[in-house]
Design a protein around this motif. Sequence first.
Motif, mmCIF file in Angstrom:
data_model
loop_
_atom_site.group_PDB
_atom_site.id
_atom_site.type_symbol
_atom_site.label_atom_id
_atom_site.label_comp_id
_atom_site.label_asym_id
_atom_site.label_seq_id
_atom_site.Cartn_x
_atom_site.Cartn_y
_atom_site.Cartn_z
ATOM 1 N N UNK A 193 1.097 -1.286 0.184
ATOM 2 C CA UNK A 193 0.281 -0.321 -0.001
ATOM 3 C C UNK A 193 0.884 1.106 0.062
ATOM 4 N N UNK A 194 2.269 1.513 0.090
ATOM 5 C CA UNK A 194 2.927 1.986 0.134
ATOM 6 C C UNK A 194 3.756 2.461 -1.120
ATOM 7 N N UNK A 195 3.514 3.240 -2.063
ATOM 8 C CA UNK A 195 4.382 3.480 -3.404
ATOM 9 C C UNK A 195 5.403 4.419 -3.222
ATOM 10 N N UNK A 196 5.788 4.301 -1.640
ATOM 11 C CA UNK A 196 7.107 4.460 -1.940
ATOM 12 C C UNK A 196 7.758 4.537 -0.417
ATOM 13 N N UNK A 197 7.801 3.593 0.111
ATOM 14 C CA UNK A 197 8.679 2.612 0.793
ATOM 15 C C UNK A 197 10.564 3.540 1.359
ATOM 16 N N UNK A 198 10.079 3.664 2.421
ATOM 17 C CA UNK A 198 11.637 4.224 3.121
ATOM 18 C C UNK A 198 12.800 3.568 2.099
ATOM 19 N N UNK A 199 12.717 2.345 2.191
ATOM 20 C CA UNK A 199 13.532 1.209 2.297
ATOM 21 C C UNK A 199 13.942 1.599 0.733
ATOM 22 N N UNK A 200 13.467 1.979 -0.120
ATOM 23 C CA UNK A 200 13.715 1.971 -1.348
ATOM 24 C C UNK A 200 13.890 0.905 -2.502
ATOM 25 N N UNK A 201 13.041 -0.523 -1.719
ATOM 26 C CA UNK A 201 12.944 -1.323 -2.723
ATOM 27 C C UNK A 201 11.453 -1.078 -3.484
ATOM 28 N N UNK A 202 11.564 -2.122 -4.287
ATOM 29 C CA UNK A 202 10.187 -1.880 -5.025
ATOM 30 C C UNK A 202 9.197 -3.109 -4.908
ATOM 31 N N UNK A 203 8.619 -3.621 -3.615
ATOM 32 C CA UNK A 203 7.437 -4.446 -3.574
ATOM 33 C C UNK A 203 7.432 -4.918 -3.914
ATOM 34 N N UNK A 204 7.230 -4.250 -5.040
ATOM 35 C CA UNK A 204 5.428 -4.516 -5.845
ATOM 36 C C UNK A 204 5.882 -5.516 -7.185
ATOM 37 N N UNK A 205 7.430 -5.105 -7.711
ATOM 38 C CA UNK A 205 8.232 -6.094 -8.306
ATOM 39 C C UNK A 205 8.924 -6.833 -7.878
ATOM 40 N N UNK A 206 8.853 -7.365 -6.876
ATOM 41 C CA UNK A 206 9.605 -8.252 -5.803
ATOM 42 C C UNK A 206 8.021 -9.177 -5.445
ATOM 43 N N UNK A 207 6.748 -9.059 -5.526
ATOM 44 C CA UNK A 207 5.969 -9.865 -5.450
ATOM 45 C C UNK A 207 5.404 -10.921 -6.574
ATOM 46 N N UNK A 208 5.653 -9.892 -7.960
ATOM 47 C CA UNK A 208 6.091 -10.558 -9.408
ATOM 48 C C UNK A 208 6.735 -11.232 -9.448
ATOM 49 N N UNK A 209 7.814 -11.629 -9.070
ATOM 50 C CA UNK A 209 9.387 -11.949 -9.524
ATOM 51 C C UNK A 209 8.983 -13.534 -7.952
ATOM 52 N N UNK A 210 7.863 -13.316 -6.946
ATOM 53 C CA UNK A 210 7.333 -14.177 -6.203
ATOM 54 C C UNK A 210 6.713 -15.165 -6.689
ATOM 55 N N UNK A 211 5.985 -14.402 -7.340
ATOM 56 C CA UNK A 211 4.897 -14.857 -7.708
ATOM 57 C C UNK A 211 4.991 -15.872 -8.971
ATOM 58 N N UNK A 212 5.727 -15.297 -9.822
ATOM 59 C CA UNK A 212 6.370 -16.189 -10.846
ATOM 60 C C UNK A 212 6.670 -17.492 -10.236
ATOM 61 N N UNK A 213 7.822 -17.588 -8.874
ATOM 62 C CA UNK A 213 8.800 -18.654 -8.197
ATOM 63 C C UNK A 213 7.463 -19.048 -7.904
ATOM 64 N N UNK A 214 6.149 -19.279 -7.212
ATOM 65 C CA UNK A 214 5.801 -19.725 -6.687
ATOM 66 C C UNK A 214 4.664 -20.650 -7.145
ATOM 67 N N UNK A 215 4.449 -19.799 -8.298
ATOM 68 C CA UNK A 215 4.023 -20.918 -9.640
ATOM 69 C C UNK A 215 4.891 -21.618 -10.398
ATOM 70 N N UNK A 216 5.944 -22.096 -10.187
ATOM 71 C CA UNK A 216 6.827 -22.882 -10.995
ATOM 72 C C UNK A 216 6.765 -23.857 -10.349
ATOM 73 N N UNK A 217 7.103 -23.899 -8.707
ATOM 74 C CA UNK A 217 7.251 -24.362 -7.511
ATOM 75 C C UNK A 217 5.984 -25.923 -7.422
#
Length: 315
Positions: A139-163
């Motif tokens: 829900x935070x479009x600009x997190x303080x730590x600078x990480x792009x969590x939405x991009x990370x989630x897309x990557x995790x979802x792809x790996x989850x689907x593969x597993x």
Amino acid sequence: MDLRQFLMCLSLCTAFALSKPTEKKDRVHHEPQLSDKVHNDAQSFDYDHDAFLGAEEAKTFDQLTPEESKERLGMIVDKIDADKDGFVTEGELKSWIKHAQKKYIYDNVENQWQEFDMNQDGLISWDEYRNVTYGTYLDDPDPDDGFNYKQMMVRDERRFKMADKDGDLIATKEEFTAFLHPEEYDYMKDIVVQETMEDIDKNADGFIDLEEYIGDMYSHDGNTDEPEWVKTEREQFVEFRDKNRDGKMDKEETKDWILPSDYDHAEAEARHLVYESDQNKDGKLTKEEIVDKYDLFVGSQATDFGEALVRHDEF
């Protein structure tokens, strides 16, 4: 650090692992040794015990009487005999040894399981994992730590689907283990290669060129002189990594680099155990044959005492 922060660190470890400028980052996944002990059956069977049970489990047998060790070994044999035909094959032994060596991985998954299995149904859905891991961060479009969590989630979802082999977006414990530790599963190796290439391929052309390869391992950080190991890696890239000499690594070349075909220690140990225990030389073991050679497979008070005598005599 709470669980969500820990898991996101885990998710980031491949993509954003940091190292000092003069330290080498190692992306190559090697099969670990089965034991840190010397494999010399003339001296002791300690190596075989570690290989067969895992080092920590092997220690638990050393305080058992021979009778207790044989009884526990017999129960283990029943588990190894996957097809329940009354015999243990070399292939079944190899699978068991690989499982025993990865106990720390299964323990890691077990420790996290309850945190994700929110409805306690013995499974973990993608929604459960996403909510626990990312939650309000999305829900935070600009997190303080600078990480792009939405991009990370897309990557995790792809790996989850593969597993997730059956494609229902619900992971069994084995599928969840493959998700968290993809390098340990053959059917997940393509995603390991894909994620590695995405991390290193800065210009997104689908290949890893020499400068991207070196840049992933080493940052000049203002220094003009490269360490010797960096020069060696440049030579390695040209001579061995880039097999077709086109100046870049494609998917197959990257796979050969990070997932090399190592010597199969588990297969060699399984072959050794069968050879030493197969009394009738039919190429497979009965429970009786294994238990008869129990000291090769597991320790006991007797073997531990005997090895102590050997060490005393040597001293």
